[in-house]
Write a protein that holds these residues in place. Structure first.
Motif, PDB file in Angstrom:
ATOM      1  N   GLU A   6    -124.893  24.170  74.957  1.00  0.00           N
ATOM      2  CA  GLU A   6    -124.904  25.588  74.626  1.00  0.00           C
ATOM      3  C   GLU A   6    -124.223  26.820  75.580  1.00  0.00           C
ATOM      4  OE1 GLU A   6    -128.894  22.373  74.533  1.00  0.00           O
ATOM      5  OE2 GLU A   6    -126.965  22.972  76.082  1.00  0.00           O
ATOM      6  N   SER A  21    -124.407  28.911  70.789  1.00  0.00           N
ATOM      7  CA  SER A  21    -123.829  28.502  70.467  1.00  0.00           C
ATOM      8  C   SER A  21    -123.953  27.217  70.896  1.00  0.00           C
ATOM      9  CB  SER A  21    -121.980  28.850  70.879  1.00  0.00           C
ATOM     10  OG  SER A  21    -121.642  30.275  70.111  1.00  0.00           O
ATOM     11  N   CYS A  22    -123.231  25.801  70.612  1.00  0.00           N
ATOM     12  CA  CYS A  22    -123.366  24.312  70.634  1.00  0.00           C
ATOM     13  C   CYS A  22    -122.592  23.676  70.301  1.00  0.00           C
ATOM     14  CB  CYS A  22    -124.946  24.110  70.650  1.00  0.00           C
ATOM     15  SG  CYS A  22    -124.740  22.288  70.583  1.00  0.00           S
ATOM     16  N   VAL A  23    -121.411  23.775  71.494  1.00  0.00           N
ATOM     17  CA  VAL A  23    -120.135  22.763  70.343  1.00  0.00           C
ATOM     18  C   VAL A  23    -120.822  21.443  70.987  1.00  0.00           C
ATOM     19  CG1 VAL A  23    -117.563  22.504  71.826  1.00  0.00           C
ATOM     20  CG2 VAL A  23    -118.924  24.269  71.558  1.00  0.00           C
ATOM     21  N   ARG A  71    -123.103  26.174  60.826  1.00  0.00           N
ATOM     22  CA  ARG A  71    -122.301  25.413  61.390  1.00  0.00           C
ATOM     23  C   ARG A  71    -120.831  25.543  61.247  1.00  0.00           C
ATOM     24  NH1 ARG A  71    -124.897  19.697  60.522  1.00  0.00           N
ATOM     25  NH2 ARG A  71    -122.576  19.340  60.851  1.00  0.00           N
ATOM     26  N   LYS A  75    -114.745  23.182  64.182  1.00  0.00           N
ATOM     27  CA  LYS A  75    -115.278  23.180  66.024  1.00  0.00           C
ATOM     28  C   LYS A  75    -116.296  23.088  66.114  1.00  0.00           C
ATOM     29  CE  LYS A  75    -113.669  28.102  65.269  1.00  0.00           C
ATOM     30  NZ  LYS A  75    -113.820  29.634  65.639  1.00  0.00           N
ATOM     31  N   ASN A  76    -117.042  21.853  65.272  1.00  0.00           N
ATOM     32  CA  ASN A  76    -118.009  20.759  66.172  1.00  0.00           C
ATOM     33  C   ASN A  76    -118.727  21.898  66.673  1.00  0.00           C
ATOM     34  OD1 ASN A  76    -116.683  18.467  65.339  1.00  0.00           O
ATOM     35  ND2 ASN A  76    -115.798  17.696  66.909  1.00  0.00           N
ATOM     36  N   THR A  77    -119.110  23.093  66.178  1.00  0.00           N
ATOM     37  CA  THR A  77    -120.041  23.930  66.582  1.00  0.00           C
ATOM     38  C   THR A  77    -120.804  24.484  66.244  1.00  0.00           C
ATOM     39  OG1 THR A  77    -118.146  24.587  68.522  1.00  0.00           O
ATOM     40  CG2 THR A  77    -120.272  25.923  67.924  1.00  0.00           C
ATOM     41  N   TYR A  79    -123.781  27.225  65.921  1.00  0.00           N
ATOM     42  CA  TYR A  79    -124.623  28.721  65.509  1.00  0.00           C
ATOM     43  C   TYR A  79    -126.334  28.824  66.008  1.00  0.00           C
ATOM     44  CZ  TYR A  79    -119.447  29.355  66.357  1.00  0.00           C
ATOM     45  OH  TYR A  79    -118.025  28.864  66.009  1.00  0.00           O
ATOM     46  N   CYS A  95    -129.781  22.372  72.235  1.00  0.00           N
ATOM     47  CA  CYS A  95    -129.211  22.426  71.048  1.00  0.00           C
ATOM     48  C   CYS A  95    -129.736  21.038  70.892  1.00  0.00           C
ATOM     49  CB  CYS A  95    -127.716  22.207  71.191  1.00  0.00           C
ATOM     50  SG  CYS A  95    -126.564  21.419  69.894  1.00  0.00           S
TER      51      CYS A  95
END
Length: 114
Positions: A6, A21-23, A71, A75-77, A79, A95
């Motif tokens: 996060e 954000s969370c990758v 999402r 970007k595999n993310t 929000y 996350c």
């Protein structure tokens, strides 16, 4: 080796806006539902937003109309856009993978001042 990282937390005044954000790595992101939870000292972890594989979104009464989860599969993310923030939104935001109690990020602190 699932990892969730996060970012975006910080200090914001009441009424302000913040985006988290969370990758995600180590899993097929576009096949996973995602969620955001928060926790304040002395309180249980609270669900604040969820998003499914087909991009349906879910919010509790405490965040509906103010928070938006989204999402970006490229970007595999995932929000979390938080608007009209209130002091009671203060907490560590986490996350979550799959909307189940198994995989969590390290958390990012959000503090809303009066």
């Amino acid at each position: 080796q699932v990892q969730l990282v996060e970012s975006g937390g910080g200090l914001v005044q009441a009424g302000g806006t913040l985006r988290l954000s969370c990758v995600v790595s180590g899993t097929t992101f576009n096949e996973q539902s995602m969620g955001w939870y928060r926790q304040s000292p002395g309180k249980q972890r609270e669900f604040v937003a969820g998003i499914t594989v087909d991009a349906s979104t879910y919010y509790p009464d405490s965040t509906k109309g103010r928070f938006t989860i989204s999402r970006d599969n490229a970007k595999n993310t995932v929000y979390l856009l938080m608007t009209n923030m209130k002091p009671e939104d203060t907490g560590a935001y986490y996350c979550n993978l799959g909307l189940t109690d198994r995989y969590w990020g390290q958390g990012t602190q959000v503090t809303v001042s009066s």
